[in-house]
Design a protein around this motif. Structure first.
Motif, mmCIF file in Angstrom:
data_model
loop_
_atom_site.group_PDB
_atom_site.id
_atom_site.type_symbol
_atom_site.label_atom_id
_atom_site.label_comp_id
_atom_site.label_asym_id
_atom_site.label_seq_id
_atom_site.Cartn_x
_atom_site.Cartn_y
_atom_site.Cartn_z
ATOM 1 N N ASP A 585 0.846 -1.186 0.000
ATOM 2 C CA ASP A 585 0.000 0.000 0.000
ATOM 3 C C ASP A 585 0.884 1.240 0.000
ATOM 4 O OD1 ASP A 585 -2.261 -1.590 0.140
ATOM 5 O OD2 ASP A 585 -2.259 -1.605 2.338
ATOM 6 N N SER A 586 0.408 2.301 -0.627
ATOM 7 C CA SER A 586 1.171 3.544 -0.669
ATOM 8 C C SER A 586 0.871 4.382 0.569
ATOM 9 C CB SER A 586 0.821 4.341 -1.929
ATOM 10 O OG SER A 586 1.170 3.613 -3.083
ATOM 11 N N ALA A 587 1.835 5.195 0.927
ATOM 12 C CA ALA A 587 1.667 6.067 2.091
ATOM 13 C C ALA A 587 2.477 7.328 1.874
ATOM 14 C CB ALA A 587 2.119 5.359 3.372
ATOM 15 N N ASN A 588 2.061 8.391 2.521
ATOM 16 C CA ASN A 588 2.788 9.649 2.476
ATOM 17 C C ASN A 588 3.373 9.938 3.846
ATOM 18 O OD1 ASN A 588 2.084 10.258 -0.243
ATOM 19 N ND2 ASN A 588 0.044 10.880 0.461
ATOM 20 N N PRO A 591 7.413 7.248 8.274
ATOM 21 C CA PRO A 591 6.845 6.171 9.091
ATOM 22 C C PRO A 591 7.174 6.382 10.563
ATOM 23 C CG PRO A 591 8.870 5.437 8.073
ATOM 24 C CD PRO A 591 8.618 6.814 7.537
ATOM 25 N N LYS A 615 5.593 1.493 4.114
ATOM 26 C CA LYS A 615 4.710 1.549 2.955
ATOM 27 C C LYS A 615 5.469 2.047 1.727
ATOM 28 C CE LYS A 615 1.228 0.523 5.676
ATOM 29 N NZ LYS A 615 0.607 -0.820 5.633
ATOM 30 N N GLN A 618 7.568 5.711 0.946
ATOM 31 C CA GLN A 618 8.106 6.374 2.134
ATOM 32 C C GLN A 618 9.615 6.562 2.020
ATOM 33 O OE1 GLN A 618 6.529 3.888 5.344
ATOM 34 N NE2 GLN A 618 5.052 5.501 5.846
#
Length: 654
Positions: A585-588, A591, A615, A618
């Motif tokens: 999954d993508s994340a902005n 972390p 993710k 990151q």
């Protein structure tokens, strides 16, 4: 095809598992059992809860390799032409130390008393000058009955032109003895290299057959394949017959895994290093995995195709010591799996690279194997501390020194595969895998002036993952030896087709119903040279120009001499398993760190991240530690890390 696949890599310290059921990937590790490698595999299958009846297992085996390196193969008799029994002992007269007038004599693979001769001779044109008589064959059979070897290697002059005499001799060998013929193992010129390959095949063949039989019995109903040294797989029932092709079984899996994962990110120029518990394997991948027919296992030449790599005795288990002159040395001796590094708590007392990383905090005691194996920090400090007392340094300074020495060994190996071959490593991505590789990747890249590195997803078990992306294959070759301008294209096409048919017949069960890919190549040289260059086959009129260009690229010059064709080669390859990696999954944003720690020699606090929580997309700034079940990655101060869609760590120097 079966959807349930298990890749297994048997290493000197750990046996790695990657299970793929068609949807998800599960990884696992157990300590290796060197005396009986199949026990660790069976243990891992049990702990993963797998039903062997529905299993397709592909594995890399160290049985053949260890038997050669430790001189623990079976007693083998060698049969050659009258007057040629000493070929293996004479060898090429190459010296490790050029000016040493009393060099240490290598222990021969086969005792001189076990080398037999028969009166037969074939000319260089394939004409029978003399055939072995029936009486001499009967006498040979009696000699073999008296010697009672477990295996026989038959190597006659020019048998690659006509194998009938070798087959007659093989038919007279008493039943129950493993037979290896040079015309089958390596039908090429150079009787010494051909003889060594044939003897190595006989020397370890019965051991491989016995090991694979025990493994098959323990995995009732499973379909078992073995990785070959050239990067393709072979079914277990065929593997024992061609044991010489398994000597780089595990390392070949690592390169297949690195090539597969890096290709997902669009990277095809790779400088790889696989750092395990015992050794480090270094290789160059420029689109395709490089193969060589000039490899060695210990002191012995192995002329069958294998992945082109350089191996050194530097791994997480490499033992540190101080020599008589007060110099710190690391490796090549290893603590292995039992007792292992001092921090394993299994009775080991020697300081190792793993202990040094634990002392420096780069390896976290509670994060090893996902917390399943707690490391003994006190034992690590004690073992490194004993070295520190001899050097007059602090324990931490000594640990840092151990890491630097180990790094220098690996940098030297990386230069052998790149700089010394005229390749600029700065144009490549340094790909690190193996359980210990991630702790050293940034330091090695710095030393080589490289700005890009990569720690693949599942890097700690990448060799096992590579088993799942390898296709069944065979490498076939034959010596022709004639000037290129005297070769007819249709004649060479017939040679290629015959080799292809031989390969297809041998692997019929493995490629049934599959799309098969065939690639042809030739070994060329200037007339009068001893060594060759391998080129992909194209129109015969273009081959000479291509050879001149490759010779100029490799050696800096080309000659006006005629070009000679020496060997024709064919590779037949089936389909790879339908293996794929799930995307993250993508994340902005940044972390969350597990915790923050202070590490020796680093002026700022270091964040520790769990790799499984990261993710895609990151970014992490070094210094940082990224821990996972099978390895730890140390991102140095001047480096940053980005996760791609598959979870690979893409490292860039700031």
């Amino acid at each position: 095809m079966t959807d349930s696949w298990l890749g297994v890599d048997t290493g000197g310290t750990f046996t790695d598992f990657v299970f793929f059921d068609g949807n998800k990937v599960v990884i696992h590790k157990v300590l290796s059992t060197p005396s009986a490698p199949e026990l660790a595999i069976l243990q891992g299958v049990r702990e993963l809860g797998l039903d062997s009846k529905d299993l397709r297992l592909v594995h890399g085996s160290t049985v053949a390799t260890n038997a050669v390196l430790e001189a623990k193969g079976v007693r083998t008799a060698y049969i050659s032409n009258r007057g040629f029994a000493d070929v293996l002992h004479i060898g090429r007269q190459a010296r490790r130390e050029l000016y040493n007038l009393q060099p240490q004599i290598e222990r021969p693979l086969i005792a001189r008393d076990d080398c037999l001769e028969v009166t037969t001779r074939l000319s260089a044109q394939g004409e029978h000058l003399q055939k072995v008589s029936d009486d001499e064959l009967a006498q040979l059979r009696q000699q073999l009955q008296q010697l009672a070897p477990e295996a026989v290697a038959i190597n006659l002059l020019f048998s690659f032109l006509d194998d009938s005499e070798e087959k007659r001799i093989a038919d007279c060998v008493p039943e129950g003895i493993f037979v290896s013929c040079s015309s089958d193992v390596l039908p090429q010129y150079k009787e010494y290299e051909r003889g060594m390959a044939t003897c190595l095949n006989a020397y370890v063949g019965p051991l491989m057959q016995g090991y694979l039989q025990r493994l098959a019995q323990g995995l009732d109903g499973a379909r078992v394949s073995v990785m070959q040294s050239a990067g393709g797989t072979v079914s277990a029932d065929k593997a024992g017959e061609h044991a010489v092709h398994l000597l780089l079984s595990g390392p070949a899996g690592g390169l297949k895994g690195a090539q597969f994962v890096a290709a997902l990110t669009g990277r095809h120029k790779l400088l790889s290093f696989d750092m395990g518990g015992t050794s480090t394997d270094v290789a160059l991948i420029d689109g395709d995995i490089g193969l060589t027919s000039e490899g060695h296992i210990g002191p012995y030449p192995v002329a069958v195709p294998m992945v082109d790599m350089h191996t050194i005795g530097a791994g997480g288990g490499s033992i540190a010591r101080v020599d008589a002159g007060g110099l710190l040395l690391v490796g090549p001796e290893s603590a292995g799996a039992d007792p292992g590094p001092a921090c394993y708590g299994r009775g080991g007392q020697s300081a190792t690279v793993t202990d040094a990383n634990l002392v420096l905090g780069r390896l976290q005691a509670g994060a090893f194997l996902g917390g399943a194996m707690m490391l003994d920090t006190e034992a690590a400090f004690q073992s490194v501390g004993r070295i520190a007392q001899q050097l007059g340094l602090s324990t931490e300074q000594t640990a840092q020194g151990i890491i630097r020495v180990a790094n220098e060994h690996m940098v030297r190996a990386l230069r052998v595969m790149s700089v010394q071959r005229g390749v600029d490593p700065r144009q490549f991505t340094l790909v690190s895998f193996g359980g210990a590789g991630g702790l050293h990747v940034c330091a090695l890249a710095d030393a080589l002036g490289m700005h890009q590195a990569m720690v693949p997803v599942q890097a700690g078990v990448l060799s096992a993952l590579g088993m799942l992306v390898a296709a069944p294959s065979r490498e076939m070759s034959r010596t022709l030896t004639r000037r290129l301008d005297q070769c007819a294209a249709d004649e060479l096409e017939i040679e290629f087709r015959q080799l292809e048919q031989h390969a297809r017949l041998e692997m019929a069960d493995e490629i049934a119903g599959q799309q098969v890919k065939t690639s042809c190549s030739v070994d060329l040289r200037y007339l009068g040279q001893s060594f060759t260059l391998n080129l992909a086959w194209q129109e015969i009129g273009m081959m000479e120009t291509a050879f001149h260009e490759l010779h100029r690229e490799r050696y800096g010059h080309a000659l006006a001499s005629p070009v000679e064709l020496v060997n024709v080669r064919v590779r037949v390859e089936g389909e790879s398993p339908s293996f794929g990696l799930a995307q993250l999954d993508s994340a902005n944003g940044m972390p969350d760190a597990l915790r923050r720690v202070k590490l020796y020699g680093i002026g700022q606090v270091v964040n520790i991240y769990a790799r499984e929580t990261l993710k895609a997309g990151q970014h992490l700034q070094g210094p940082a530690l990224i821990v996972e079940m099978v390895s730890t990655t140390f991102v140095a101060e001047d480096w940053e890390c980005r996760l791609d869609a598959w979870g690979n760590l893409l490292l860039n120097r700031r």
